[in-house]
Motif scaffolding. Structure first.
Motif, PDB file in Angstrom:
ATOM      1  N   ALA A 186      39.488  21.701  -9.623  1.00  0.00           N
ATOM      2  CA  ALA A 186      38.558  20.586  -9.784  1.00  0.00           C
ATOM      3  C   ALA A 186      37.610  20.787 -10.969  1.00  0.00           C
ATOM      4  CB  ALA A 186      37.755  20.402  -8.499  1.00  0.00           C
ATOM      5  N   ARG A 187      37.201  22.037 -11.183  1.00  0.00           N
ATOM      6  CA  ARG A 187      36.251  22.288 -12.273  1.00  0.00           C
ATOM      7  C   ARG A 187      36.896  22.038 -13.635  1.00  0.00           C
ATOM      8  NH1 ARG A 187      32.032  27.400 -12.041  1.00  0.00           N
ATOM      9  NH2 ARG A 187      30.792  26.827 -13.889  1.00  0.00           N
ATOM     10  N   SER A 188      38.168  22.377 -13.762  1.00  0.00           N
ATOM     11  CA  SER A 188      38.879  22.113 -15.012  1.00  0.00           C
ATOM     12  C   SER A 188      39.054  20.620 -15.228  1.00  0.00           C
ATOM     13  CB  SER A 188      40.251  22.789 -15.004  1.00  0.00           C
ATOM     14  OG  SER A 188      40.139  24.182 -15.160  1.00  0.00           O
ATOM     15  N   VAL A 189      39.421  19.904 -14.175  1.00  0.00           N
ATOM     16  CA  VAL A 189      39.602  18.452 -14.295  1.00  0.00           C
ATOM     17  C   VAL A 189      38.300  17.796 -14.741  1.00  0.00           C
ATOM     18  CG1 VAL A 189      40.036  16.318 -13.005  1.00  0.00           C
ATOM     19  CG2 VAL A 189      41.500  18.315 -12.650  1.00  0.00           C
ATOM     20  N   GLU A 190      37.192  18.232 -14.167  1.00  0.00           N
ATOM     21  CA  GLU A 190      35.885  17.675 -14.544  1.00  0.00           C
ATOM     22  C   GLU A 190      35.586  17.918 -16.020  1.00  0.00           C
ATOM     23  OE1 GLU A 190      31.131  18.136 -13.341  1.00  0.00           O
ATOM     24  OE2 GLU A 190      32.670  19.224 -12.219  1.00  0.00           O
ATOM     25  N   PHE A 226      34.105  29.526 -17.349  1.00  0.00           N
ATOM     26  CA  PHE A 226      33.898  28.136 -17.723  1.00  0.00           C
ATOM     27  C   PHE A 226      32.783  27.971 -18.751  1.00  0.00           C
ATOM     28  CE2 PHE A 226      36.495  27.477 -13.997  1.00  0.00           C
ATOM     29  CZ  PHE A 226      37.293  26.404 -14.399  1.00  0.00           C
ATOM     30  N   GLY A 227      31.843  28.906 -18.776  1.00  0.00           N
ATOM     31  CA  GLY A 227      30.829  28.878 -19.838  1.00  0.00           C
ATOM     32  C   GLY A 227      31.473  29.080 -21.195  1.00  0.00           C
ATOM     33  N   ALA A 228      32.400  30.037 -21.273  1.00  0.00           N
ATOM     34  CA  ALA A 228      33.121  30.283 -22.521  1.00  0.00           C
ATOM     35  C   ALA A 228      33.991  29.095 -22.897  1.00  0.00           C
ATOM     36  CB  ALA A 228      33.975  31.546 -22.394  1.00  0.00           C
TER      37      ALA A 228
END
Length: 271
Positions: free
Chosen positions: A166-170, A138-140
């Protein structure tokens, strides 16, 4: 060219041309078999792993990855080791390995994430977004979404849609609120592909008053025009923007997710 012609040819014709004297033809044929996900052709493609031309061997190994076959790993790792001489082949090999859960190319991906070439940065996104370490992935992706090059940003947003969760949606919701129309459109498209229930209210909010260019996004239009009765059943109200179409495959995907979660919740409450 041969790549376009192969799209309309039979599998048998393509397999026969894996033995063609022209390496471009051999490479294109292995690529097409991989693109079609034709697992029955894996043994025929694997013959090219010993081809006399390096990039034909790499193409065959990449095609095998698409066929969920690991026999090309040694060829891919060999190509990865030549990154100083042939960076593009090494990056292609690293992406293929990452697709099969192999992290050999993560170092190369990190090295290339800030490269001056947008093409190289796109490959880096493809590699690092498949890291088993979510912080690396997710940093990339965050860096990719912020990239000034639209193709790089688009690739990062697309990968967020592929990954879901959830992290992608955010991350996509944040990108969809930016002023850049291109980023907003691509982020909304990717939100739709996450098939996450959390994306539904975000999309309703975004498409209710989005700029016209965003409203023309194919998947967003399908979402806005999805069956109102189903929306009301699932959400308890009918968003005014959803009024016309009788069916929408994408919305059906969300509906199925919502139904499964509701059923699981009901079973849990009955104890």
């Amino acid at each position: 060219g041969i790549y376009e012609r192969n799209k309309t040819r039979s599998v048998e014709q393509i397999i026969a041309d894996l033995r063609d004297s022209d390496p471009i033809v051999r490479s294109a044929c292995s690529y097409e078999l991989g693109r079609r996900k034709n697992k029955d052709a894996a043994d025929s493609v694997a013959v090219l792993l010993t081809d006399k031309v390096l990039w034909v061997r790499v193409s065959a190994a990449i095609a095998l990855v698409e066929l969920e076959d690991n026999r090309g790993f040694p060829v891919l790792r060999s190509a990865l080791a030549t990154s100083k001489q042939d960076r593009l082949s090494a990056l292609q090999a690293a992406v293929a390995l990452a697709k099969r859960g192999q992290e050999d190319g993560m170092g190369l991906g990190t090295e290339c994430l800030s490269d001056s070439s947008p093409l190289i940065r796109r490959y880096a996104i493809d590699i690092l977004s498949r890291s088993r370490d979510e912080d690396i992935a997710f940093g990339a992706l965050d860096k990719g979404v912020a990239d000034a090059d639209q193709a790089v940003a688009s690739r990062a947003l697309s990968r967020l849609g592929d990954i879901g969760g959830a992290r992608s949606v955010e991350a996509l919701a944040k990108a969809a609120s930016r002023d850049d129309l291109f980023v907003r459109t691509a982020a909304i498209d990717a939100l739709g592909r996450t098939a996450m229930c959390d994306a539904i209210p975000i999309l309703i909010d975004l498409t209710g008053d989005a700029p016209e260019g965003v409203k023309q996004c194919g998947r967003c239009a399908s979402f806005r025009e999805a069956n109102c009765r189903r929306v009301k059943e699932l959400m308890g109200f009918t968003p005014p923007a959803l009024e016309r179409a009788d069916d929408c495959a994408l919305f059906q995907k969300w509906s199925d997710v919502v139904r499964r979660e509701a059923a699981a919740s009901s079973r849990a409450s009955r104890g």
